[in-house]
Design a protein around this motif. Structure first.
Motif, short mmCIF file in Angstrom:
data_model
loop_
_atom_site.label_atom_id
_atom_site.label_comp_id
_atom_site.label_asym_id
_atom_site.label_seq_id
_atom_site.Cartn_x
_atom_site.Cartn_y
_atom_site.Cartn_z
N THR A 90 0.66 -1.34 -0.02
CA THR A 90 -0.06 0.01 0.06
C THR A 90 0.82 1.29 -0.06
O THR A 90 0.64 2.12 -0.67
CB THR A 90 -0.75 -0.17 1.08
OG1 THR A 90 -1.81 -1.29 1.19
CG2 THR A 90 -1.79 1.18 1.17
N ILE A 115 -8.02 4.75 -7.06
CA ILE A 115 -7.26 3.41 -6.77
C ILE A 115 -8.50 2.35 -6.58
O ILE A 115 -9.71 2.80 -5.79
CB ILE A 115 -6.88 3.52 -5.10
CG1 ILE A 115 -5.62 4.58 -5.45
CG2 ILE A 115 -6.23 2.32 -4.83
CD1 ILE A 115 -4.99 4.97 -4.25
N GLU A 117 -10.09 -1.02 -5.31
CA GLU A 117 -9.94 -2.08 -4.09
C GLU A 117 -11.03 -3.09 -4.22
O GLU A 117 -12.29 -2.67 -4.41
CB GLU A 117 -9.87 -1.42 -2.66
CG GLU A 117 -8.66 -0.32 -2.64
CD GLU A 117 -7.42 -0.94 -2.47
OE1 GLU A 117 -7.31 -2.19 -2.35
OE2 GLU A 117 -6.30 -0.14 -2.63
N LEU A 122 -10.44 -2.94 2.55
CA LEU A 122 -9.26 -2.48 1.99
C LEU A 122 -9.13 -1.22 1.76
O LEU A 122 -8.21 -0.37 1.74
CB LEU A 122 -8.95 -3.70 1.18
CG LEU A 122 -7.40 -3.49 0.53
CD1 LEU A 122 -6.63 -3.72 1.60
CD2 LEU A 122 -7.22 -4.81 -0.37
N ALA A 123 -10.30 -0.64 1.22
CA ALA A 123 -10.34 0.76 0.75
C ALA A 123 -10.13 1.56 1.99
O ALA A 123 -9.81 2.65 1.99
CB ALA A 123 -11.79 0.83 0.29
N VAL A 126 -6.77 1.79 2.84
CA VAL A 126 -5.70 2.79 1.95
C VAL A 126 -6.01 4.05 2.48
O VAL A 126 -5.19 4.98 2.35
CB VAL A 126 -6.17 2.27 0.56
CG1 VAL A 126 -5.36 3.59 -0.42
CG2 VAL A 126 -5.67 0.98 0.01
N ILE A 165 -10.58 6.41 -3.80
CA ILE A 165 -10.62 5.23 -3.32
C ILE A 165 -11.77 4.41 -3.65
O ILE A 165 -12.87 5.14 -3.03
CB ILE A 165 -10.17 5.09 -2.04
CG1 ILE A 165 -8.59 5.96 -1.78
CG2 ILE A 165 -9.52 3.40 -1.82
CD1 ILE A 165 -8.39 6.33 -0.49
N THR A 167 -14.54 0.92 -4.79
CA THR A 167 -14.78 -0.50 -5.18
C THR A 167 -15.51 -0.48 -6.39
O THR A 167 -16.21 0.51 -6.86
CB THR A 167 -15.71 -1.34 -4.34
OG1 THR A 167 -16.86 -0.36 -3.98
CG2 THR A 167 -14.86 -1.36 -2.96
N ASP A 191 -5.26 -2.36 -7.24
CA ASP A 191 -4.73 -3.25 -6.01
C ASP A 191 -5.46 -4.51 -5.79
O ASP A 191 -6.45 -4.64 -6.08
CB ASP A 191 -4.74 -2.26 -4.84
CG ASP A 191 -4.01 -2.87 -3.53
OD1 ASP A 191 -2.95 -3.19 -3.83
OD2 ASP A 191 -4.32 -2.45 -2.37
N GLU A 192 -4.51 -5.53 -5.40
CA GLU A 192 -4.95 -6.81 -5.09
C GLU A 192 -5.59 -7.38 -6.29
O GLU A 192 -6.80 -7.88 -6.18
CB GLU A 192 -5.83 -7.00 -3.70
CG GLU A 192 -5.21 -6.66 -2.33
CD GLU A 192 -4.33 -7.38 -1.88
OE1 GLU A 192 -4.11 -8.33 -2.48
OE2 GLU A 192 -3.73 -7.12 -0.97
N GLY A 343 -8.15 -7.17 4.09
CA GLY A 343 -8.82 -5.75 4.53
C GLY A 343 -8.36 -5.28 5.76
O GLY A 343 -8.83 -4.21 6.32
#
Length: 546
Positions: A90, A115, A117, A122-123, A126, A165, A167, A191-192, A343
């Motif tokens: 991260t 970004i 996620e 997880l968001a 970050v 950030i 989803t 990410d991921e 997360g």
């Protein structure tokens, strides 16, 4: 240009992402090593406000992925980063992103960077990184995730954000409603990526890419590099710099792994005894199914543990509150599903338990990666049954080492070849056969195999009898009245409330009270003064109303 630093920070104003004393990003040399051979954050091309925040957090040395990725991101290259969970991925993109964005401001509804996620948790993690590292920069960020008010998120976007950030699902929803434009997004982070693939988000990501400008910098991070991940990276990136700091899907050397093999019906008790013996300060317990998460949380709470639970069916507000209570120490144990496997970043997390072994071997690495972070010692304990042997073998093949079963005080452990006692006994559904020699009453034919077939009685010589071949159908656990009950000179037989096999539909498996009232059958042994052709008569005395 206005200085992008708060007045109390004694630093040089940031201009074009570099300070006067910092070298130009395109000419950045490799980080200089410290005396112990590890590089220092001070040797990276980061401006003074960011360095001040890093120093206040107590960080001196970047992790390998950070030391290699940060200079390349600042040079403007696309980056393909592969590193196991817990290695600092991260910060490897948040730090250079803050550096690149600190020189200008965002416009309404047009985020300057994006970004993606896979999960809300997880968001949030970050977003916490941007708060910590960008505390001395006047940059704004916003969360675009499910479970929150879309009107409030639209209002934040209208004010303009530097870092968005999100989803994938909520991002596409907001775009379809006209609340978002991505024509000014110059920096894009996936990410991921392997988790995105597992959760089925790749079609959404492909659609999001078409909404972004063609000339953008893309950073692609993943814990593994499966062939499908490689194909996605090739389609999203332009001549990327590949950075692999460790063998994919390897477990950190700071994690002590243990395996306990027990009977299936003793798993909960085994977990409780381990927790009581270890007196873990904080621990995460992973289950495969949401209903097991709920069940285990209630069980541990009943036995005195401060336990919370986390899975995808819970309200977002409850998930946030539970996670915050766990981080603050109000909760000792967090039982969760894989939705939170990547997360949760808890400093000093001591134990990770696999109450269920994951079906995907890579999820094992992600789960236990919650502990043993930042060079600290961690412990991972998996509770398995003999039927989990193949799952353990798959995990061992992935991580390249064996996980030897171990014994534990107060727990009765078994081996892989253990055969449960129930498999060597006669199944309870089959009634034992009784010969006339063993039971004289059967020789007369009066009591011969009373269990009847589903669907009703058979009439034989004017009397109700059961089907002869029903012994293999009706469970032996159903209580039956073997002897008639006499009431007021009339002999009657009580029939069970349920004579058919499970499932009992409509009541969730529980028998309602009104259905427990026994039904009455015709006379089996007529009284001397009773007429067999007339129905049985009852009076108040029968019900205790005398």
């Amino acid at each position: 240009m206005e200085p992008q630093v708060q007045p109390h920070a004694d630093t040089t104003p940031v201009e074009n992402t570099q300070t006067e004393s910092a070298p130009v990003a395109n000419e950045t040399p490799p980080p200089a090593p410290a005396e112990d051979g590890r590089p220092l954050f001070a040797s990276l091309p980061l401006s003074e406000p960011i360095m001040q925040a890093i120093q206040e957090l107590g960080y001196l040395h970047p992790t390998p992925i950070q030391a290699q990725a940060i200079p390349e991101v600042l040079k403007g290259h696309d980056v393909l980063g592969v590193a196991q969970t817990g290695t600092g991925k991260t910060a490897s993109f948040t730090l250079p992103m803050l550096e690149k964005l600190s020189g200008s401001r965002a416009r309404a509804r047009m985020p300057r960077s994006l970004i993606l996620e896979p999960t809300r948790e997880l968001a949030l993690q970050v977003a916490d990184n941007f708060k910590l590292y960008g505390k001395y920069l006047r940059l704004s960020h916003a969360l675009l995730i499910g479970g929150e008010s879309m009107a409030e998120q639209r209002e934040v976007l209208n004010r303009g954000v530097d870092v968005l950030i999100a989803t994938p699902g909520r991002l596409l929803d907001m775009f379809a409603r006209g609340g978002l434009l991505m024509t000014q997004t110059s920096l894009f982070v996936i990410d991921e990526a392997d988790r995105m693939l597992d959760m089925g988000f790749i079609p959404d990501i492909e659609k999001i890419v078409t909404l972004l400008p063609p000339h953008k910098q893309t950073l692609f991070f993943s814990a593994t590099m499966a062939p499908e991940i490689r194909r996605l990276a090739d389609s999203f990136l332009r001549q990327p710099v590949e950075i692999t700091v460790s063998r994919p899907s390897s477990v950190a050397s700071t994690i002590d792994e243990k395996l306990i093999i027990v009977e299936e019906d003793t798993k909960r008790r085994a977990l409780r005894k381990v927790l009581q013996t270890l007196t873990a300060q904080n621990a995460i317990v992973f289950c495969n199914r949401k209903r097991d998460v709920d069940m285990l949380q209630r069980y541990l709470t009943k036995h005195g543990f401060a336990t919370g639970h986390l899975h995808g069916d819970l309200a977002q507000s409850l998930r946030f509150a539970t996670l915050e209570r766990f981080k603050s120490g109000d909760l000792q144990i967090l039982v969760c599903s894989d939705v939170a496997a990547r997360g949760i970043d808890i400093g000093g997390l001591s134990y990770v338990f696999n109450y269920d072994l994951p079906f995907n071997a890579e999820d094992y690495v992600h789960r236990i990666g919650r502990t043993g972070r930042a060079g600290k010692q961690g412990h991972a304990i998996s509770i398995a049954t003999p039927k989990d042997h193949e799952l353990v073998e798959a995990i061992e093949n992935l991580i390249g080492k064996a996980i030897e079963p171990t014994t534990f005080p107060t727990i009765e452990t078994i081996g892989w070849d253990h055969v449960p006692a129930t498999e060597t006994t006669v199944p309870s559904q089959v009634a034992p056969q009784t010969s006339p020699e063993e039971d004289p009453s059967l020789s007369s034919g009066e009591g011969k195999k009373r269990k009847r077939r589903r669907g009703g009685r058979n009439k034989r010589n004017g009397q109700d009898v059961h089907a002869d071949n029903a012994a293999d159908i009706v469970p032996t656990s159903i209580p039956r009245q073997e002897e008639p009950v006499h009431a007021h000179g009339v002999s009657i037989e009580l029939a069970p409330a349920f004579e058919n096999d499970v499932p009992r539909t409509g009541f969730g498996g529980d028998t309602p009270a009104f259905m427990l009232i026994p039904r009455r059958r015709r006379n089996l042994v007529p009284a001397q003064d009773a007429d067999r052709n007339e129905p049985i008569q009852h009076d108040g005395r029968h019900y205790g109303d005398e």
